[in-house]
Write a protein that holds these residues in place. Structure first.
Motif, short mmCIF file in Angstrom:
data_model
loop_
_atom_site.label_atom_id
_atom_site.label_comp_id
_atom_site.label_asym_id
_atom_site.label_seq_id
_atom_site.Cartn_x
_atom_site.Cartn_y
_atom_site.Cartn_z
N THR A 1 0.95 -1.14 0.01
CA THR A 1 0.05 0.03 -0.04
C THR A 1 0.66 1.23 -0.15
N SER A 2 0.54 2.29 -0.73
CA SER A 2 1.37 3.34 -0.79
C SER A 2 0.42 4.63 -0.54
N LYS A 3 0.66 5.50 0.22
CA LYS A 3 0.14 6.93 0.52
C LYS A 3 0.47 8.01 -0.61
N LYS B 1 -5.34 11.69 4.11
CA LYS B 1 -6.71 10.90 3.76
C LYS B 1 -7.67 12.06 3.40
N GLU C 1 -5.28 5.37 0.28
CA GLU C 1 -4.26 4.61 -0.72
C GLU C 1 -4.36 5.33 -2.05
N SER C 2 -3.35 5.37 -2.71
CA SER C 2 -2.96 5.79 -3.88
C SER C 2 -3.92 4.73 -4.86
N LYS D 1 -7.31 5.14 -5.06
CA LYS D 1 -8.60 4.98 -4.53
C LYS D 1 -9.42 6.09 -4.95
#
Length: 91
Positions: A8-10, A51, A72-73, A75
């Motif tokens: 997962t990436s932010k 977020k 998450e990137s 989404k």
């Protein structure tokens, strides 16, 4: 020993669309509110660190604002009654 293969990436940027056009680009580096015009009226969008969510909107049953935060990137939050789409930039 347990390993997680899920990556997962932010991302720190979100794009807000109205009728498939980008109307706002926001940074997700602090808590802030934005108001954009949706099909049924104003849509209040809230950001926090990494977020974003729809906080308030005018749609039947307020489904869009019940979705909560995404972080998450790649989404997206899709609010069809207001023709608003929020996507976290997947760089």
């Amino acid at each position: 020993m347990l390993f997680s293969l899920k990556k997962t990436s932010k991302s720190n940027v979100a794009l807000i669309y109205y009728n498939d056009e980008v109307i706002l680009k926001v940074n997700l580096d602090k808590k802030k509110e934005y108001v954009v015009k949706g099909y049924l009226g104003n849509v209040v969008i809230e950001t926090d660190i990494n977020k974003i969510r729809v906080k308030e909107e005018n749609s039947y049953n307020h489904i869009c604002s019940k979705e909560g935060y995404i972080s998450e990137s790649g989404k997206s939050l899709i609010c069809l009654p207001n023709k608003i789409i929020i996507k976290i930039d997947g760089k």
